[in-house]
Design a protein around this motif. Structure first.
Motif, PDB file in Angstrom:
ATOM      1  N   ARG A 412       0.826  -1.209   0.000  1.00 43.75           N
ATOM      2  CA  ARG A 412       0.000   0.000   0.000  1.00 43.75           C
ATOM      3  C   ARG A 412       0.862   1.262   0.000  1.00 43.75           C
ATOM      4  O   ARG A 412       0.495   2.276  -0.612  1.00 43.75           O
ATOM      5  CB  ARG A 412      -0.934  -0.012   1.207  1.00 43.75           C
ATOM      6  CG  ARG A 412      -2.106  -0.980   1.049  1.00 43.75           C
ATOM      7  CD  ARG A 412      -3.101  -0.854   2.182  1.00 43.75           C
ATOM      8  NE  ARG A 412      -4.298  -1.656   1.924  1.00 43.75           N
ATOM      9  CZ  ARG A 412      -4.413  -2.945   2.192  1.00 43.75           C
ATOM     10  NH1 ARG A 412      -3.381  -3.580   2.716  1.00 43.75           N
ATOM     11  NH2 ARG A 412      -5.526  -3.602   1.939  1.00 43.75           N
ATOM     12  N   GLY A 415       1.795   1.783  -3.518  1.00 46.94           N
ATOM     13  CA  GLY A 415       0.654   2.267  -4.284  1.00 46.94           C
ATOM     14  C   GLY A 415       0.381   3.737  -4.037  1.00 46.94           C
ATOM     15  O   GLY A 415       0.148   4.510  -4.981  1.00 46.94           O
ATOM     16  N   PRO A 503      -0.001   0.220  -8.910  1.00 47.59           N
ATOM     17  CA  PRO A 503      -0.671   0.905  -7.797  1.00 47.59           C
ATOM     18  C   PRO A 503      -2.089   0.423  -7.548  1.00 47.59           C
ATOM     19  O   PRO A 503      -2.509   0.320  -6.399  1.00 47.59           O
ATOM     20  CB  PRO A 503      -0.635   2.382  -8.208  1.00 47.59           C
ATOM     21  CG  PRO A 503      -0.424   2.378  -9.687  1.00 47.59           C
ATOM     22  CD  PRO A 503       0.395   1.165  -9.983  1.00 47.59           C
ATOM     23  N   ALA A 506      -1.915  -2.893  -5.860  1.00 47.62           N
ATOM     24  CA  ALA A 506      -1.335  -2.749  -4.532  1.00 47.62           C
ATOM     25  C   ALA A 506      -2.336  -2.132  -3.563  1.00 47.62           C
ATOM     26  O   ALA A 506      -2.497  -2.593  -2.426  1.00 47.62           O
ATOM     27  CB  ALA A 506      -0.071  -1.888  -4.606  1.00 47.62           C
ATOM     28  N   LEU A 507      -3.042  -1.060  -3.994  1.00 48.88           N
ATOM     29  CA  LEU A 507      -3.994  -0.400  -3.108  1.00 48.88           C
ATOM     30  C   LEU A 507      -5.216  -1.267  -2.848  1.00 48.88           C
ATOM     31  O   LEU A 507      -5.841  -1.178  -1.781  1.00 48.88           O
ATOM     32  CB  LEU A 507      -4.429   0.942  -3.719  1.00 48.88           C
ATOM     33  CG  LEU A 507      -3.336   2.029  -3.750  1.00 48.88           C
ATOM     34  CD1 LEU A 507      -3.818   3.241  -4.519  1.00 48.88           C
ATOM     35  CD2 LEU A 507      -2.951   2.421  -2.327  1.00 48.88           C
TER      36      LEU A 507
END
Length: 895
Positions: A412, A415, A503, A506-507
């Motif tokens: 995170r 991201g 990103p 990942a987020l």
């Protein structure tokens, strides 16, 4: 239009050509954001209107974006902003401070992870520093002399059907002959080594102060020696060494003799407590990296009093291992010129041995690394250097394993940084900066470990290995290279992996272990780690087994409770004193048998090799048997076995001889009785009748085969008393013997040495190597287990929900333990498959250095596998057991 079932919707993907088109026209830095947004929209469309219509919607959205994206790419405003963005480079001070601050916070947050990484890298680099210091010491020995690349040492090489013998020794007249015949040689200097020199300092009250320097050696040298090698003179100099009865000494020896290094020149000492000599110079103490550590050096002219004869009068075919000759070559006379002229030189001075004798000139810079001349093996040093590289590699593997595993916890963060505008290169340098911080901390700890390791090495490693460090530009360059290499090996791959996270994924928390390098990478790294550990453990077991074999093998003679005592170093022993010492010693209740000899069986340095003529044969034998002087009690004291004939009769001169079985076979006889009554002839010696044949025993160490040997009586050549103790109270016996010795030899030192200890000292290099491998194998296994511990800890955190579900469904503690252990059991087995053939090849080569050795049995390899497996499973089981005992409700609720 068609719809997908709920289970298949997540596998639907937009058209590849549309994805490529979007990436082609996306502005730099916005590609991931645009693709992520459209991918989320596409997923929503699939659920609402089906795959086919969703694909058309995705294509239309891409086409609508192309025109504004193109204008944005070409607009001046965008270029200016992009230029500013590109100039936001990661090496700016503000960014560096930010990176270091974040790195420090991450280390504090993940203390276990930080400790394992720092400790592993510190151990690996600390060991690498120790090994580098050791290897550099040996490769730089005596290289501090200005002309080291032009210095050569003349040696002797004897060839025979049984093999080739190389020794550093040279005939006494060699130096003068070389100077006479080859005036083009810039310098020639003779040196006679003087072991454990005894120096007496006359005192005002008539009681001499006796100094025996057992830490160094003494020597008799010609003045040209100091023109070849560099010395720093604190007082006086070597010029007066042309005169007999003069001596120079080191500052340390001067302090021992006179308590000072000043006001020493002109004072008188007595060499061997009998030869007066005037001090003419004091030189600075030696560096550690030298083989020429002579604490006291007397003039060559003083050697006549020491030997009892002029060195120049000695025959040219008499070679003494302690006599050396050094030369300084130049453009006018090179080593090539010497090799071309050597044959004619031998014809002139040693014509009888022209076929089997040569005098090669060896570069002095290579003598220290020439095992045939008593030096250290280059192969051994390179093996240790490889171990150092493997230890550093093991520590780096730990770092990569744990860094990629921990990457999921920082997804995170990656991201968010990408959404806020960070580029891949910025993220890459951020993670490389964190790695640099960890490596620098580890390097500082490694420096402390290195200093502590030096102390331990000098305390516990008694052998030819030195861990001496002299700083120079090359050393600083090597240290910088080590740190840079560790940073690259440890940080490059994890930084690339984490900087490459998408990103959106990942987020959304959808990263898996495959995104962080996958299990295959980690499996390969763990296998590599434990393969290294198993190679070292196999080496440890083989070395320990060979040394145990050396200690327990029947050498053919008695060695228990027997000690040898050195007699004073005189040209000819005083027979009356020898008789007195024997009578007084044998009268002691703790003393059993007593014998005089040149030296005991394991003291190969006390034997000499000579050419002899057998019986009625006209020519000398093509091989040179070893000879040693003994008295009639020697055979009984050492319990040597006679296979034919009888023992020697008591005598002070050489009349009879005993030969060993090897010599008998070399003479061409198969039955011992056939050689009895025959004679051995040697120039300058009466014919020796062979009266007995001894069963072969190991006169030399087990690295060499038993050589032809004959023994005879010659009391003037006795330098050692052999004493068997019949009491377990060694301390009392030695005290009584010292009193008797001092009563007879008041001007000498009592130096007892047990035969068993002498045998062990012959394998000092192997014992030291065994300790080193033991230490480094332990370090490698410790680093591997630390990484394994961290990896298992991470796996348990990732699989807590699975453990909870299994326990709810009735899984036992044993099954949970096996769940985490079975993977590593397979990996250790794979590591063994890789390690076994490599270790077999390496250790087989090492064992070839021994004429008598153990066999590489499968049990050795199984022991290494078992040791690695047990340690690894204990490491895994500790955390796995904690996971299996956790309350499943807490596991599931935490999810």
């Amino acid at each position: 239009m068609g719809r997908l079932t709920k289970g298949k919707e997540r596998y639907a993907k937009p058209p590849r050509w549309a994805v490529w088109l979007l990436s082609r026209f996306s502005p730099p830095g916005l590609e991931d954001e645009l693709q992520g947004d459209l991918l989320e929209m596409y997923t929503y469309w699939v659920k609402r209107i089906g795959v086919s219509r969703a694909r058309w919607q995705y294509v239309l959205a891409v086409l609508r974006l192309i025109r504004p994206l193109t204008r944005k790419r070409t607009s001046q405003a965008f270029n200016n902003s992009q230029s500013e963005y590109s100039n936001t480079f990661t090496v700016q001070p503000v960014m560096i401070r930010n990176y270091l601050l974040i790195a420090w916070r991450n280390l504090r947050k993940n203390r276990a992870y930080a400790f394992i990484n720092v400790a592993g890298l510190a151990l690996g680099m600390g060991c690498a520093l120790l090994i580098f210091a050791l290897v550099r010491y040996h490769y730089q020995t005596d290289h501090h002399h200005r002309n080291f690349d032009r210095i050569y040492q003349f040696t002797s090489r004897f060839s025979s059907p049984s093999g080739e013998l190389n020794i550093q020794g040279i005939p006494y007249p060699f130096g003068q002959a070389a100077r006479t015949d080859f005036p083009g040689i810039e310098r020639v200097a003779m040196l006679e080594e003087w072991y454990a020199p005894l120096v007496a300092v006359p005192a005002a009250k008539g009681i001499d102060k006796k100094i025996k320097d057992t830490g160094y050696k003494g020597a008799f040298v010609e003045p040209a020696y100091f023109k070849i090698f560099d010395y720093t003179w604190l007082a006086g100099g070597p010029d007066d060494l042309r005169q007999p009865g003069t001596v120079v000494m080191s500052a340390d020896m001067a302090r021992k003799c006179f308590g000072t290094t000043t006001r020493v020149v002109g004072r008188v000492v007595r060499l061997d407590a009998r030869i007066p000599a005037r001090v003419v110079g004091v030189f600075a103490d030696y560096r550690d990296d030298t083989d020429l550590a002579y604490s006291i050096m007397a003039s060559w002219g003083s050697l006549k009093e020491h030997l009892g004869a002029r060195p120049e009068d000695e025959p040219f075919d008499n070679t003494n291992g302690s006599t050396h000759c050094f030369a300084l070559f130049n453009d006018r006379f090179t080593v090539t010129d010497w090799n071309r002229s050597m044959l004619s030189f031998i014809k002139k001075y040693n014509p009888k041995q022209i076929k089997g004798t040569s005098y090669p000139a060896i570069p002095f810079s290579t003598m220290h690394l020439s095992p045939e001349y008593g030096g250290v093996s280059r192969g051994l040093l390179l093996s240790l250097a490889l171990i150092g590289l493997l230890l550093v590699g093991t520590a780096c593997i730990n770092f990569v394993n744990l860094a990629t595993a921990q990457a999921l916890n920082r997804a995170r963060e990656v991201g968010v940084r990408k959404v806020l505008g960070s580029t891949k290169i910025q993220l890459f340098w951020q993670f490389m900066g964190e790695t640099t911080l960890i490596v620098c901390i580890a390097f500082m700890l490694a420096g402390g470990l290195f200093r502590y390791g030096q102390i331990l090495a000098h305390t516990y490693l008694h052998g030819p290995f030195r861990f001496t460090f002299y700083f120079s530009l090359s050393v600083i360059g090597w240290l910088t290279g080590l740190v840079a290499t560790v940073i690259l090996l440890s940080g490059l791959y994890p930084a690339l992996v984490m900087a490459g996270f998408r990103p959106v994924v990942a987020l959304a928390g959808r990263l898996t272990l495959q995104h962080a390098g996958g299990f295959s990478l980690r499996r390969g790294l763990v296998v590599t780690q434990f393969a290294i550990s198993q190679i070292l453990i196999i080496g440890l077991i083989v070395v320990a087994s060979q040394l145990s074999y050396v200690r327990t093998k029947d050498l053919g003679f008695r060695k228990d409770a027997i000690l040898t005592v050195s007699l004073p170093n005189t040209p000819m022993q005083d027979l009356s004193k020898m008789s007195t010492f024997r009578n007084l010693a044998t009268a002691l209740p703790d003393v059993g048998q007593f014998s005089y000899s040149m030296g005991g069986p394991p003291q190969s340095g006390w034997t000499s090799q000579m050419k002899v003529r057998f019986d009625t044969r006209p020519n000398e034998e093509p091989y040179g048997p070893q000879q040693t002087w003994i008295d009639a009690d020697y055979v009984g004291l050492y319990d040597l076995k006679l296979v034919a004939g009888r023992n020697l009769q008591p005598a002070d001169t050489a009349r009879e001889a005993l030969v060993n079985e090897t010599f008998m076979h070399q003479l061409g006889f198969s039955r011992p009785a056939e050689v009895l009554g025959k004679f051995l002839h040697k120039e300058g010696m009466a014919p020796l009748e062979i009266v007995g044949v001894l069963k072969d025993y190991n006169q030399l160490d087990l690295k060499q085969r038993i050589n032809p040997l004959f023994l005879t009586t010659l009391a003037s050549g006795f330098y050692s008393a052999n004493i068997q103790l019949n009491s377990a109270n060694y301390s009392r016996a030695l005290t009584q013997l010292e009193q008797v010795y001092n009563q007879v030899y008041a001007d000498s030192f009592f130096e007892p040495s047990f035969v068993e200890k002498q045998i062990q000292q012959a394998y000092q290099q192997e014992q030291t190597m065994g300790r080193l491998i033991n230490f480094f194998a332990g370090i490698a296994l410790l680093i591997g287990c630390m990484g394994l511990y961290g990896l298992v800890l991470f796996m348990i955190v990732q699989r807590r929900k699975e453990v909870g579900v299994r326990k709810v469904l009735g899984a036992t503690t044993g099954s949970i333990l096996w769940l985490f252990s079975r993977e590593f059991v397979r990996l250790i087995g794979m590591a063994f498959v890789l390690a076994a053939p490599v270790a077999w090849w390496v250790m087989k080569g090492w064992l070839n250095n021994f004429a008598y050795k153990i066999s590489l049995s499968p049990l050795i390899f199984l022991m290494a596998l078992l040791a690695t497996g047990v340690v690894a499973l204990l490491t895994v089981s500790f955390q796995a057991l904690k996971a299996s005992l956790m309350n499943p409700v807490k596991c599931l609720r935490s999810e």
